[in-house]
Structures are given as structure tokens and as C-alpha cells.
Design a protein around this motif. Structure first.
Motif, PDB file in Angstrom:
ATOM      1  N   ALA A   1       0.836  -1.210   0.000  1.00  0.00           N
ATOM      2  CA  ALA A   1       0.000   0.000   0.000  1.00  0.00           C
ATOM      3  C   ALA A   1       0.866   1.255   0.000  1.00  0.00           C
ATOM      4  N   THR A   2       1.923   1.263   0.823  1.00  0.00           N
ATOM      5  CA  THR A   2       2.831   2.414   0.849  1.00  0.00           C
ATOM      6  C   THR A   2       3.610   2.507  -0.456  1.00  0.00           C
ATOM      7  N   ALA A   3       4.006   1.344  -1.002  1.00  0.00           N
ATOM      8  CA  ALA A   3       4.691   1.330  -2.303  1.00  0.00           C
ATOM      9  C   ALA A   3       3.819   1.995  -3.362  1.00  0.00           C
ATOM     10  N   ARG A   4       2.520   1.631  -3.353  1.00  0.00           N
ATOM     11  CA  ARG A   4       1.597   2.214  -4.339  1.00  0.00           C
ATOM     12  C   ARG A   4       1.549   3.738  -4.223  1.00  0.00           C
ATOM     13  N   GLN A   5       1.507   4.253  -2.997  1.00  0.00           N
ATOM     14  CA  GLN A   5       1.418   5.705  -2.801  1.00  0.00           C
ATOM     15  C   GLN A   5       2.622   6.417  -3.406  1.00  0.00           C
ATOM     16  N   TRP A   6       3.812   5.838  -3.203  1.00  0.00           N
ATOM     17  CA  TRP A   6       5.011   6.468  -3.775  1.00  0.00           C
ATOM     18  C   TRP A   6       5.049   6.309  -5.293  1.00  0.00           C
ATOM     19  N   PHE A   7       4.644   5.120  -5.782  1.00  0.00           N
ATOM     20  CA  PHE A   7       4.610   4.917  -7.233  1.00  0.00           C
ATOM     21  C   PHE A   7       3.655   5.917  -7.884  1.00  0.00           C
ATOM     22  N   GLU A   8       2.519   6.188  -7.235  1.00  0.00           N
ATOM     23  CA  GLU A   8       1.541   7.129  -7.801  1.00  0.00           C
ATOM     24  C   GLU A   8       2.130   8.534  -7.925  1.00  0.00           C
ATOM     25  N   GLN A   9       2.915   8.934  -6.936  1.00  0.00           N
ATOM     26  CA  GLN A   9       3.516  10.270  -7.004  1.00  0.00           C
ATOM     27  C   GLN A   9       4.521  10.364  -8.146  1.00  0.00           C
ATOM     28  N   ALA A  10       5.323   9.323  -8.326  1.00  0.00           N
ATOM     29  CA  ALA A  10       6.289   9.318  -9.431  1.00  0.00           C
ATOM     30  C   ALA A  10       5.574   9.199 -10.779  1.00  0.00           C
ATOM     31  N   ALA A  11       4.535   8.365 -10.843  1.00  0.00           N
ATOM     32  CA  ALA A  11       3.789   8.168 -12.089  1.00  0.00           C
ATOM     33  C   ALA A  11       3.137   9.468 -12.550  1.00  0.00           C
ATOM     34  N   ALA A  12       2.725  10.300 -11.593  1.00  0.00           N
ATOM     35  CA  ALA A  12       2.104  11.585 -11.932  1.00  0.00           C
ATOM     36  C   ALA A  12       3.084  12.531 -12.606  1.00  0.00           C
ATOM     37  N   GLN A  13       4.390  12.214 -12.520  1.00  0.00           N
ATOM     38  CA  GLN A  13       5.409  13.014 -13.196  1.00  0.00           C
ATOM     39  C   GLN A  13       5.933  12.286 -14.440  1.00  0.00           C
ATOM     40  N   ASP A  14       5.091  11.388 -14.975  1.00  0.00           N
ATOM     41  CA  ASP A  14       5.403  10.636 -16.195  1.00  0.00           C
ATOM     42  C   ASP A  14       6.575   9.686 -16.032  1.00  0.00           C
ATOM     43  N   ASP A  15       6.824   9.198 -14.819  1.00  0.00           N
ATOM     44  CA  ASP A  15       7.852   8.184 -14.618  1.00  0.00           C
ATOM     45  C   ASP A  15       7.284   6.849 -15.111  1.00  0.00           C
ATOM     46  N   ALA A  16       7.805   6.381 -16.246  1.00  0.00           N
ATOM     47  CA  ALA A  16       7.246   5.190 -16.891  1.00  0.00           C
ATOM     48  C   ALA A  16       7.432   3.937 -16.048  1.00  0.00           C
ATOM     49  N   THR A  17       8.555   3.841 -15.319  1.00  0.00           N
ATOM     50  CA  THR A  17       8.776   2.651 -14.497  1.00  0.00           C
ATOM     51  C   THR A  17       7.753   2.576 -13.373  1.00  0.00           C
ATOM     52  N   ALA A  18       7.434   3.717 -12.768  1.00  0.00           N
ATOM     53  CA  ALA A  18       6.414   3.742 -11.719  1.00  0.00           C
ATOM     54  C   ALA A  18       5.048   3.383 -12.294  1.00  0.00           C
ATOM     55  N   GLN A  19       4.757   3.852 -13.492  1.00  0.00           N
ATOM     56  CA  GLN A  19       3.484   3.521 -14.135  1.00  0.00           C
ATOM     57  C   GLN A  19       3.400   2.021 -14.398  1.00  0.00           C
ATOM     58  N   TYR A  20       4.514   1.438 -14.825  1.00  0.00           N
ATOM     59  CA  TYR A  20       4.555  -0.009 -15.054  1.00  0.00           C
ATOM     60  C   TYR A  20       4.302  -0.769 -13.751  1.00  0.00           C
ATOM     61  N   MET A  21       4.928  -0.323 -12.662  1.00  0.00           N
ATOM     62  CA  MET A  21       4.755  -1.005 -11.377  1.00  0.00           C
ATOM     63  C   MET A  21       3.309  -0.902 -10.884  1.00  0.00           C
ATOM     64  N   LEU A  22       2.653   0.232 -11.124  1.00  0.00           N
ATOM     65  CA  LEU A  22       1.247   0.367 -10.747  1.00  0.00           C
ATOM     66  C   LEU A  22       0.383  -0.620 -11.542  1.00  0.00           C
ATOM     67  N   GLY A  23       0.715  -0.798 -12.816  1.00  0.00           N
ATOM     68  CA  GLY A  23       0.008  -1.789 -13.615  1.00  0.00           C
ATOM     69  C   GLY A  23       0.148  -3.180 -13.013  1.00  0.00           C
ATOM     70  N   SER A  24       1.359  -3.494 -12.546  1.00  0.00           N
ATOM     71  CA  SER A  24       1.604  -4.808 -11.942  1.00  0.00           C
ATOM     72  C   SER A  24       0.807  -4.977 -10.649  1.00  0.00           C
ATOM     73  N   LEU A  25       0.760  -3.913  -9.818  1.00  0.00           N
ATOM     74  CA  LEU A  25       0.023  -4.003  -8.556  1.00  0.00           C
ATOM     75  C   LEU A  25      -1.463  -4.257  -8.804  1.00  0.00           C
ATOM     76  N   TYR A  26      -2.048  -3.524  -9.749  1.00  0.00           N
ATOM     77  CA  TYR A  26      -3.478  -3.698 -10.032  1.00  0.00           C
ATOM     78  C   TYR A  26      -3.746  -5.052 -10.704  1.00  0.00           C
ATOM     79  N   TYR A  27      -2.809  -5.530 -11.502  1.00  0.00           N
ATOM     80  CA  TYR A  27      -2.995  -6.822 -12.173  1.00  0.00           C
ATOM     81  C   TYR A  27      -3.017  -7.962 -11.159  1.00  0.00           C
ATOM     82  N   ARG A  28      -2.133  -7.857 -10.147  1.00  0.00           N
ATOM     83  CA  ARG A  28      -2.035  -8.930  -9.143  1.00  0.00           C
ATOM     84  C   ARG A  28      -2.911  -8.668  -7.913  1.00  0.00           C
ATOM     85  N   GLY A  29      -3.386  -7.431  -7.758  1.00  0.00           N
ATOM     86  CA  GLY A  29      -4.157  -7.103  -6.569  1.00  0.00           C
ATOM     87  C   GLY A  29      -3.287  -6.959  -5.337  1.00  0.00           C
ATOM     88  N   ASN A  30      -2.083  -6.422  -5.508  1.00  0.00           N
ATOM     89  CA  ASN A  30      -1.155  -6.215  -4.390  1.00  0.00           C
ATOM     90  C   ASN A  30      -1.314  -4.796  -3.848  1.00  0.00           C
TER      91      ASN A  30
END
Length: 431
Positions: A340-369
């Protein structure tokens, strides 16, 4: 199969016009096996999309072969654009059947392709590309000449200073009207005009010891803007600015030593320059210092120290630090594992077009982590990552998006694409 298709299409071109008109008919068929939750409309939408894709591929083959005769190499995006412009869907035919114990829908799509329009579009694009290449070549020669003038000026200045004479002025081969036009173009966002102005004003100031001008020239050489990319020259200009305490130059110089670009790779020197920049509050240098501790480069590996650096940089809005904090919590490196904390940080980076963070968010939602499992949002984040990433990360994003889509209905796919567009439009707020 591709070679055969090209031969067939080329044959259509060389046969007399009495036999073939200026239009060509292309058909494509696709069969979709309905799942338990699929409606007939869902199946029809999927078939239409796949049949259109097949037709576009066939038209693209023709466009490529036609372009070869013109010594013209259109891009993939250009081919797709032309194909969409010259084809018109005329009719469809569908048939309901059964396969593997499930209902199936087979759809045949027919399209007319205007061959004259293909040639017209190719000619227009070729002319456009040719004009842009001519302008770019002329601008490149102009900037090359300008750089040579400045090199000569620097030599004159160095000679004049060593002998006690006043520094020479930059050669003036440009009129006041030309300078005004350069300013106007630069104000409209013309990159080449901005570079030329930067070189004209920057080199003279840099030679006089102005740290900001030295840093700006270092950036031009690092990025190859208006001059040939040269990390060694970038390093020399950065070093002059850094020696005067220019914080950003210190951070950039640290990156060159870390990566071994233009200078021998030296993690110790990289750390020293990062620390100098950090002392002046440069968030990127703070993040880079954290990476050294995380990887154990030039310092003992230390997750706790890395986390402290990342937290300070992340608080200043550095996207890399935000992504790295998310990674620490995702892996449990030096902190309790917490999706959950990982997601919060990934969201902040993804909002700045960080593609790796966007990829990780996709993985979290795909697995339900750390979030409820959601194929739509997994598709959305993988799509955004694919749009912003390059190289292997882009391929991984596309592959994972394609994996997710197999379990989605056309309606869900449409909703996921709508979410991606909305997310971008709202600058990632509430994504």
C-alpha cells in the motif's frame, strides 16, 4: 506470406489499367469465440477491430512497396496514417457458428483503397520530409559555422588574457534585424533559434567566467543541442561552473563520473560532487546519492542511508526518489514490506510521467497487491507506461497490457482507454 503479398500488390500495379481500376478491394476475416460473459455486440466489436487491423497491415505493405520506388522510407506512424486516409470500409458480412463447444462469430470486412490517393499522399509526405531535411541540414551547417567562430574567439581571448590584453569580442556576422528575428522565433518555442541565441550569448559569458553560462554550455554539449554531443566538453564546462559553486553543475558533473561519460568512471568523485550539490539543496543530487548507497557504488551498501536520501529528495518532488521509495517498500529493502505504501510512492512518481512507476502500478493492479485487483486499471497503467517508456521497458509494458486484455471484454477495454485519457487530461489527479 509478406513477400507473396508484396508481389501480388506490385503485380496489380504493373498490369494495364484496362484490367485494374484506380481502386483496390481488400477483404479480411476474423472469428471470435464468445466467452461466458460476452454479448454478440462485444464479439462484433472485437471482430471489427481485428479485421480492420488486418486490412491496415495489407494496405501498409502496399504503401511500403510503393515508397521503395520513390527512394523514400516512410515511418511506421506515417504508413499507418496514410493507410487510414486512403481506405474506406464498404461492407461487412457476419456469420454465427460454433467452435470448441462455444458460440462463435465470424465477420468479413471489405474495404476499397484509392490507389491514386496513395500516390498523392506519398508524394506529399515525401515533399514534406524533404523540405524538413533541407532546413535541418542548413541549420546544422549554420550552427557548425557558429561553433567554429566561438572556438576561434575563445583562443583569441585566452591569448589576449595571457598577454595582458583585453578579451576579444565575439565575431559579429549577424545584423540587428537577424538578432530580432532570432528572439521572436525563440519566444515562439523554436528550439534551433533558442540554441543559436544560447551559443551567441553563452560562449562569450562562459569565457568570461560566468558560472551559469558555463553550465548552460555543458548542457548543450551533453544533450547535443546545436553542437555535436560531446561528454568530455560537457564535463569541462561543468567543472568550471562547479568550481565556482554552481549547484546544478556539481550534480551533473557527479552524474558524468558515476556513468563514466566523458571522464573515467569514478564513484568516489561522483559521491563527492553529489554531496556538494546536496549541501545546496539539489533534489536530483540527493536522489543520485541515495542510488549510490542503494547499489553500494563508492560507498558501503546501506538501505537505511539510501532511504533517508530518497525521502529528502522525494519531499522536494524528485520523481526518481519517489519511485525508489516505492521500490524499497515493494521489496521490503530496509523497511517493512508494504504494497500500500509502495503504491502511494509509485503514484507520485507516475504523476510526473515516470514510466517505471506507471509499469509497477500496472503490476500491482494486475495482481491485486495493495489494491483491489482491477484489470481496467492494470491495462490503463501499462498503456501509459508503454506511451512514455523506451526500449525493454516499453516492450514489457506492451506485453503485459496484451496479457491483461485477453481477460477483458471490449466494453472493459474501452473503459480502460477512457480512464487512461482522463488520467492524462487531469494530470494524474485521482487516477
Amino acid at each position: 506470406m509478406r513477400a507473396c503479398s508484396v508481389i501480388i500488390l506490385l503485380a496489380a500495379l504493373v498490369l494495364p489499367p484496362v484490367v485494374f481500376a484506380e481502386t483496390q478491394t481488400i477483404t479480411a476475416t476474423h472469428t471470435y469465440i464468445l466467452g461466458a460473459h460476452d454479448s454478440k455486440d462485444d464479439a462484433r466489436q472485437r471482430c471489427v477491430l481485428e479485421a480492420k487491423r488486418k486490412i491496415l497491415e495489407q494496405v501498409g505493405i502496399y504503401i511500403e512497396s510503393a515508397a521503395e520506388g520513390k527512394n523514400f522510407d516512410p515511418t511506421k506512424e506515417m504508413i499507418t496514417s496514410i493507410a487510414a486516409a486512403v481506405m474506406q470500409v464498404k461492407a461487412t458480412k457476419e456469420k454465427v457458428g460454433s467452435q470448441q463447444g462455444h458460440k462463435s462469430l465470424t465477420l468479413r470486412l471489405t474495404a476499397q483503397v484509392d490507389l491514386a490517393e496513395v500516390r498523392k499522399q506519398l508524394a506529399a509526405r515525401q515533399l514534406d520530409v524533404g523540405m524538413r531535411e533541407d532546413v535541418a541540414a542548413a541549420q546544422k551547417e549554420r550552427l557548425k559555422h557558429l561553433e567554429a567562430q566561438f572556438v576561434a574567439m575563445l583562443k583569441q581571448q585566452q591569448g589576449g588574457q595571457s598577454s595582458g590584453h583585453a578579451p576579444a569580442s565575439p565575431p559579429n556576422d549577424i545584423s540587428i534585424d537577424d538578432v530580432q528575428r532570432l528572439h521572436e522565433r525563440a519566444a515562439r518555442g523554436d528550439a534551433s533559434a533558442q540554441v543559436e541565441l544560447g551559443l551567441r550569448y553563452g560562449v562569450g559569458d562562459a569565457a568570461q567566467g560566468v558560472a551559469q553560462a558555463q553550465f548552460n554550455l555543458g548542457m548543450l554539449y551533453r544533450d547535443g543541442q546545436g553542437v555535436s554531443q560531446d561528454y568530455a566538453k560537457a564535463g569541462r564546462w561543468y567543472e568550471q561552473a562547479a568550481a565556482q559553486g554552481h549547484a546544478e553543475a556539481q550534480g551533473k558533473l557527479g552524474m558524468l563520473y558515476r556513468d563514466g561519460q566523458g571522464v573515467p568512471q569514478d564513484y568516489t568523485k561522483a559521491r563527492q560532487w553529489f554531496e556538494k550539490a546536496v549541501a545546496q539543496g539539489v533534489a536530483q543530487a540527493q536522489s543520485n546519492l541515495g542510488l549510490l548507497y542503494y547499489r553500494g557504488q563508492g560507498v558501503p551498501q546501506d538501505d537505511a542511508m539510501a532511504r533517508q536520501c530518497f525521502e529528502k529528495a522525494a519531499a522536494q518532488g524528485d520523481a526518481t526518489a519517489q519511485y525508489m521509495l516505492g521500490s524499497l517498500y515493494y521489496r521490503g529493502d530496509g523497511v517493512p514490506q508494504d504494497d500500500a505504501t509502495a503504491r502511494q510512492w509509485f503514484e507520485q512518481a507516475a504523476a510526473q510521467d515516470d514510466a517505471t512507476a506507471q509499469y509497477m502500478l500496472g503490476s500491482l493492479y494486475y495482481r491485486g497487491n495493495g489494491v483491489p485487483q482491477d484489470d481496467r486499471r492494470a491495462y490503463m497503467w501499462f498503456s501509459l507506461a508503454a506511451a512514455h517508456a523506451t526500449g525493454e521497458l516499453q516492450k514489457m509494458s506492451v506485453d503485459n497490457r496484451d496479457k491483461v486484455v485477453r481477460a477483458m471484454t471490449p466494453a472493459q477495454i474501452a473503459e480502460a482507454e477512457r480512464l487512461a485519457q482522463q488520467c492524462q487530461a487531469q494530470q494524474f489527479k485521482g487516477c
